[in-house]
Design an enzyme around this catalytic site. Structure first.
Site, PDB file in Angstrom:
ATOM      1  NE  ARG A  74      -3.487  -2.306   2.827  1.00  0.00           N
ATOM      2  CZ  ARG A  74      -3.167  -3.427   3.480  1.00  0.00           C
ATOM      3  NH1 ARG A  74      -1.954  -3.530   4.038  1.00  0.00           N
ATOM      4  NH2 ARG A  74      -4.018  -4.426   3.581  1.00  0.00           N
ATOM      5  CE  LYS A 121      -6.167  -0.805   4.905  1.00  0.00           C
ATOM      6  NZ  LYS A 121      -7.460  -1.156   4.286  1.00  0.00           N
ATOM      7  CG  HIS A 142      -4.856   0.344  -3.871  1.00  0.00           C
ATOM      8  ND1 HIS A 142      -4.179   0.337  -2.661  1.00  0.00           N
ATOM      9  CD2 HIS A 142      -5.790  -0.635  -3.766  1.00  0.00           C
ATOM     10  CE1 HIS A 142      -4.688  -0.579  -1.874  1.00  0.00           C
ATOM     11  NE2 HIS A 142      -5.664  -1.187  -2.520  1.00  0.00           N
ATOM     12  NE  ARG A 152      -3.056  -3.855  -1.298  1.00  0.00           N
ATOM     13  CZ  ARG A 152      -2.480  -4.586  -0.355  1.00  0.00           C
ATOM     14  NH1 ARG A 152      -1.161  -4.631  -0.278  1.00  0.00           N
ATOM     15  NH2 ARG A 152      -3.193  -5.269   0.520  1.00  0.00           N
ATOM     16  CG  HIS A 187      -5.739  -9.097   1.616  1.00  0.00           C
ATOM     17  ND1 HIS A 187      -5.949  -9.580   0.336  1.00  0.00           N
ATOM     18  CD2 HIS A 187      -5.638  -7.751   1.486  1.00  0.00           C
ATOM     19  CE1 HIS A 187      -5.970  -8.577  -0.513  1.00  0.00           C
ATOM     20  NE2 HIS A 187      -5.767  -7.461   0.157  1.00  0.00           N
ATOM     21  CE1 TYR A 244      -6.378  -7.390  -6.503  1.00  0.00           C
ATOM     22  CE2 TYR A 244      -6.227  -8.642  -4.481  1.00  0.00           C
ATOM     23  CZ  TYR A 244      -6.136  -7.450  -5.151  1.00  0.00           C
ATOM     24  OH  TYR A 244      -5.808  -6.312  -4.474  1.00  0.00           O
TER      25      TYR A 244
END
Length: 340
Positions: free
Chosen positions: A161, A186, A263, A266, A289, A298
């Site tokens: 990110r 995150k 992004h 990514r 994730h 995806y």
């Protein structure tokens, strides 16, 4: 003794709960703070309630719903942003519910406000050839151009990110085998991402040509800095990408129908790993994730892979007969019979 109220709980929520107990990232705190700033702005503009006079007794579920509707209509926010604001308010009133029993009913009503269903966006990504073209745009003949070359390569190769990219410091780079970059994602979660030999070579040359920032230990030096020697911002990264996208488009080497943001790099890395047959669980770990269901977007978006699977697995039973033009035929009965 004065009963604690809105301002007290807000300050405790940010200073004690989020920063201390939950240990959330700075980006989460900024997002939540933005929610409360907008909520107080709404109360003052639409309800004539000044921030210094706000109390929990003035808040109910209807006020919160009106605030969310105001965001949509007046601020023109997306459904995703609307739901993010509600996430922050839910988190706050969950905290109030636990720490103030007299406000349990209020909190419960606000916690029952549902999220709105947001339209699922299409995953935008570059094919391998387009990404190769974009990565080749920076010139290594200048210091700035070489920095940009390394930056774009690291952004793509790690699938980071944009905030994770600008947070990288020299000490987060390991160039000895196995070569990895440590990313801080995150929720202050940390992961190590393997990098390709070409990226290792670029980073080795880049680190050798750059001296540490004055006043900082070598390991604490930001990997990417601007012309003033300050850590590169997220908007700085977007500006760099825009510059080379425009260059590639001006040369006629790149033609896509969507904006190329950090992004997109990514997304592109994820799709290319999927094309290479890498297991979704490995892709999940590389992207950081929490749940593999997030990574599955995806697989759902990959129409080319779906086409190949269908062609390999299903027998083509559709008729291959060419179209016969009856428009000039004199045998009208044959024509009508063909329609029946």
């Amino acid at each position: 003794m004065k009963t604690p109220d809105f301002s007290y709980y807000v300050s405790q929520f940010f200073n004690s709960h989020l920063s201390g107990q939950k240990n959330v990232s700075q980006n989460t705190i900024i997002s939540y703070a933005t929610t409360f700033k907008q909520f107080l702005q709404f109360c003052e503009e639409a309800k004539m309630i000044k921030a210094e006079r706000m109390t929990l007794s003035l808040i109910d579920e209807n006020l919160v719903i009106d605030f969310l509707d105001w965001l949509e209509k007046n601020r023109k926010v997306s459904m995703t942003t609307r739901n993010q604001r509600l996430v922050a308010l839910h988190s706050f009133f969950r905290y109030v519910q636990k720490n103030s029993p007299i406000h349990m009913e209020l909190s419960a009503k606000i916690l029952n406000i549902p999220y709105k269903k947001a339209h699922r966006t299409v995953v935008s990504y570059l094919c391998e050839d387009d990404m190769r073209t974009l990565l080749a745009q920076p010139s290594g003949n200048t210091r700035e151009g070489f920095r940009d070359m390394v930056l774009l390569s690291v952004l793509y190769d790690t699938g980071a990110r944009v905030q994770e990219l600008v947070d990288i410091k020299v000490k987060h780079i390991r160039l000895d085998k196995p070569a990895v970059v440590t990313l801080h994602g995150k929720g202050n979660k940390t992961r190590q991402v393997p990098i390709m030999p070409s990226t290792v070579n670029l980073l080795r040359s880049y680190l050798a040509s750059n001296k540490g920032t004055s006043g900082l230990a070598c390991g604490d030096t930001p990997l990417f800095v601007n012309q003033r020697g300050e850590v590169l911002s997220r908007w700085g990264v977007s500006h760099i990408i825009d510059k080379y996208v425009r260059k590639a488009q001006a040369n006629g080497e790149l033609c896509v129908g969507f904006p190329i943001t950090p992004h997109v790099f990514r997304h592109s890395k994820a799709m290319h790993m999927l094309h290479a047959g890498i297991n979704l669980f490995y892709i999940r770990d590389i992207l950081g994730h929490v749940d593999v269901s997030t990574t599955e977007i995806y697989a759902r978006a990959d129409t080319e892979m779906k086409r190949k699977v269908i062609e390999a697995s299903c027998e083509d039973i559709l008729p291959a007969e060419d179209f016969q033009d009856w428009s000039e035929s004199s045998n009208i009965m044959s024509f009508l019979n063909s329609l029946c």
